[in-house]
Design an enzyme around this catalytic site. Structure first.
Site, PDB file in Angstrom:
ATOM      1  N   ARG B  52       4.573  18.058   6.945  1.00 59.34           N
ATOM      2  CA  ARG B  52       5.497  18.182   8.076  1.00 59.34           C
ATOM      3  C   ARG B  52       4.671  18.540   9.312  1.00 59.34           C
ATOM      4  O   ARG B  52       3.478  18.820   9.218  1.00 59.34           O
ATOM      5  CB  ARG B  52       6.628  19.183   7.836  1.00 59.34           C
ATOM      6  CG  ARG B  52       6.405  20.342   6.937  1.00 59.34           C
ATOM      7  CD  ARG B  52       5.388  21.317   7.421  1.00 59.34           C
ATOM      8  NE  ARG B  52       5.709  21.789   8.762  1.00 59.34           N
ATOM      9  CZ  ARG B  52       4.841  22.329   9.587  1.00 59.34           C
ATOM     10  NH1 ARG B  52       3.575  22.479   9.241  1.00 59.34           N
ATOM     11  NH2 ARG B  52       5.189  22.740  10.794  1.00 59.34           N
ATOM     12  N   GLY B  53       5.344  18.531  10.466  1.00 55.55           N
ATOM     13  CA  GLY B  53       4.633  18.672  11.725  1.00 55.55           C
ATOM     14  C   GLY B  53       4.427  17.263  12.275  1.00 55.55           C
ATOM     15  O   GLY B  53       3.924  16.388  11.573  1.00 55.55           O
ATOM     16  N   ALA B  54       4.833  17.054  13.520  1.00 51.60           N
ATOM     17  CA  ALA B  54       4.887  15.695  14.054  1.00 51.60           C
ATOM     18  C   ALA B  54       3.565  14.931  13.913  1.00 51.60           C
ATOM     19  O   ALA B  54       3.561  13.807  13.387  1.00 51.60           O
ATOM     20  CB  ALA B  54       5.354  15.739  15.515  1.00 51.60           C
ATOM     21  N   GLN B 202       8.557  28.339   8.170  1.00 50.00           N
ATOM     22  CA  GLN B 202       7.222  27.788   8.444  1.00 50.00           C
ATOM     23  C   GLN B 202       6.327  28.825   9.127  1.00 50.00           C
ATOM     24  O   GLN B 202       5.109  28.780   8.968  1.00 50.00           O
ATOM     25  CB  GLN B 202       7.327  26.541   9.335  1.00 50.00           C
ATOM     26  CG  GLN B 202       7.912  25.326   8.641  1.00 50.00           C
ATOM     27  CD  GLN B 202       9.412  25.215   8.821  1.00 50.00           C
ATOM     28  OE1 GLN B 202      10.084  26.206   9.117  1.00 50.00           O
ATOM     29  NE2 GLN B 202       9.951  24.029   8.640  1.00 50.00           N
ATOM     30  N   ASP B 243       7.918  17.772  18.664  1.00 47.48           N
ATOM     31  CA  ASP B 243       8.150  16.590  17.835  1.00 47.48           C
ATOM     32  C   ASP B 243       8.411  15.347  18.670  1.00 47.48           C
ATOM     33  O   ASP B 243       8.211  14.225  18.213  1.00 47.48           O
ATOM     34  CB  ASP B 243       9.310  16.843  16.872  1.00 47.48           C
ATOM     35  CG  ASP B 243       8.954  17.953  15.898  1.00 47.48           C
ATOM     36  OD1 ASP B 243       9.073  19.138  16.285  1.00 47.48           O
ATOM     37  OD2 ASP B 243       8.501  17.639  14.790  1.00 47.48           O
ATOM     38  N   LYS B 254      11.155  22.430  16.842  1.00 44.62           N
ATOM     39  CA  LYS B 254      11.879  23.162  15.799  1.00 44.62           C
ATOM     40  C   LYS B 254      13.052  23.957  16.380  1.00 44.62           C
ATOM     41  O   LYS B 254      12.936  24.584  17.421  1.00 44.62           O
ATOM     42  CB  LYS B 254      10.892  24.108  15.112  1.00 44.62           C
ATOM     43  CG  LYS B 254      11.463  25.029  14.059  1.00 44.62           C
ATOM     44  CD  LYS B 254      12.175  24.307  12.935  1.00 44.62           C
ATOM     45  CE  LYS B 254      11.299  23.251  12.299  1.00 44.62           C
ATOM     46  NZ  LYS B 254      12.088  22.300  11.475  1.00 44.62           N
TER      47      LYS B 254
END
Lengths: 370, 370
Positions: B52-54, B202, B243, B254
């Site tokens: 995850r994470g753009a 996260q 993102d 987020k």
């Protein structure tokens, strides 16, 4: 009225007298009652949040003093006063922020001053009578707050609340949730956004449970989401409780309340506080002076008293239990004596000596916390 | 550089080629690697946030396309194109908000257009080479962002961050955490406030772990506490990732980021966004148009992929994964090509075609994501 939620706390005549409360660490789920037969049990119940919420803590402290008198083996008032002093000291050391705790202990002090000379039995009975009156008055005050607040809640309102200022935080009915209950009972067709309220999830565990139990439409959100629903115009007002209000209207409440107030202000959403007058600390000029309790890191590393959260080990954790919302962010403070508006130094001072304007049982002559 | 955190994602030559990543649902704790041997595995890893994470999602999508080519049994380009189209469709359907996913798929489209005529083996190799270049470029872009951001971070700064925009959210080093790493490596003596970032933690799981691993001083707080530490003057700046950034500078990130931005603005604390230019969606005029992913209620009812949270059963839950922070709350956007300041419609447009100004490997001639 909250007939489906059992009484939060009260006196039980079983076993020669005990303090009986819902153990809120065990909610949601079938309510489990906790019976305290000594003051230490009551003090620990307050500390670990088996009973929490400023008005309910006040009730617990008053009943705790009555319990100390009942458990005291003292044969003369002088010896009993020593037991009561020890009990008072223990209860006063439990939690620093909620002023209702100290207000209730002050009420019991007054009974002791007035009745100690009448002997131990009379003192026992007088302390119990005052404690039970505090519990009953608390319920009536909540109902009065709900009545006064009706002017503030429009039909179909989406109301956001933080933490639990419900029946469980009081003797019953609730402060902020009392306002919501009253609007629901009046057919206003409200819907509630419930902040889950980390770390101990009072919103997800307690407020969600109360609203479900009573059939009031509600949606649970992570605290993170409040800003987004406010920004999207999905919140018409915010209603929260309080643990201590300074004379100028600054409001201490569950950590995260300040954040909600700032978001509400940015979007012109009115931010209301519902609290009995006993929450107002007239001795404090401003919120800067309110002591803020810092609690254990373990609360953040676990989930609502139970599950262990997968938090990185060894990381430093800062866990304040409360924050302070400055009065300029507060649109109104709803009390049992009416709705206070800015400037609060004037309107709250006026509340101090005002007669309750709508207490259903006012004619009984039982005094409020003046 | 983040030598102590293993590479987030990359190509493995084992078993005829696979995509190897840290399974982030298993952190914190000893990193567990996940080897994907087909596109479905990569897509599911994106959906359940194993990666995850753009920027890391972009890397995963590019490597996923290379994997599809390697796994394809097609003997001619025409048949392989059908396999690649199916892979592209599956990957594009994983998560709607992060634009880097679509940017990376677009980069792979270009390779397909250019090399399909050269035969299946050439196409396989070209797709893998481009995917690996995207991963390596991502790392270099993060390092460049950290370099540019040094002008913004004063000595001894208390920096608040939300979610994880770290090595784990990228090919390495991180965007927001890259800025923090660079300041730490430059001896700025920074301290980080880490929002735990409900629902999936996260911050508590990933950011806290990265900072601990690298010895950067940090304190974990519930998201609720950010407003209080900002109000008390204990935050000098906020740095977050993104993102998707609209052409006017509106920033999707987020859920909860908007709340932090509003709090920062109220207290005149600069709010910075660190993101590669591939995060900017020049086709979107404003943030209103960014699709916001809504995720399962189960994420709120559990704690960071694992423990079950004691949430009231049957309560409705709203769980958006992102929110949008309007550009007027953003003090600067840190990219690999330099720091963009308002007005963003102009400064971001200028970034589009600017040469990277500090990429250490720019002389290698490998192009950025123009």
């Amino acid at each position: 009225m909250a007939h489906t939620v059992p009484p939060t706390i009260g006196w039980s005549h079983d076993d020669g007298g005990s303090v009986r409360m819902i153990d809120q660490t065990r909610l949601p789920g079938e309510p489990v009652m906790l019976d305290c037969r000594d003051v230490e049990c009551v003090a620990r119940a307050i500390e670990r949040l088996s009973v929490r919420g400023a008005p309910a803590i006040g009730c617990a402290a008053a009943l705790g003093m009555a319990l100390a008198a009942h458990r005291s083996k003292a044969a003369d008032p002088h010896a009993m006063l020593a037991d009561l002093r020890a009990a008072r000291e223990r209860l006063a050391a439990t939690r620093p922020t909620a002023v209702n705790l100290f207000w209730a202990l002050g009420e019991m002090d007054r009974v002791i001053d007035e009745r100690a000379a009448d002997g131990v039995d009379a003192l026992r009975e007088a302390l119990l009578a005052r404690a039970e009156a505090i519990v009953e008055d608390d319920l009536q005050r909540c109902i009065a707050m709900g009545h006064h607040a009706l002017e503030l809640i429009p039909p179909g309102a989406n109301i956001l609340t933080h933490c639990n200022a419900g029946a469980l935080a009081t003797a019953g009915y609730g402060t902020a949730l009392g306002v919501i209950r009253a609007a629901h009972e009046a057919g206003r067709g409200v819907h509630v956004w419930v902040d889950e309220t980390r770390p101990l999830l009072q919103g997800a565990r307690l407020t969600a449970w109360e609203l479900r139990t009573e059939g009031i439409p509600a949606t649970l959100i992570c605290d993170n989401v409040a800003g987004w629903v406010i920004a999207r115009g999905e919140v018409d007002c915010v209603v929260v409780g309080s643990d201590r209000i300074a004379a100028n209207g600054d409001v201490a409440n569950k950590i995260g309340t300040y954040t909600v107030a700032v978001l509400a202000a940015r979007h012109d959403v009115p931010f209301y506080v519902a609290a009995p007058v006993s929450t107002i600390d007239y001795d404090l000029a401003s919120g800067d002076l309110i002591p803020i309790e810092e609690r254990s890191r373990n609360e953040v590393a676990m989930l609502g008293h139970r599950a262990s959260a997968p938090v990185c080990p060894d990381i430093a954790i800062y866990n304040p239990a409360f924050d302070v919302t400055p009065h300029e962010l507060v649109a109104a403070i709803i009390t049992e004596k009416g709705v206070a508006r800015p400037p609060y130094d004037e309107s709250l001072a006026a509340m101090k000596n005002r007669q309750d304007s709508s207490r259903p049982r006012e004619e009984s002559g039982r005094g409020g916390p003046n």
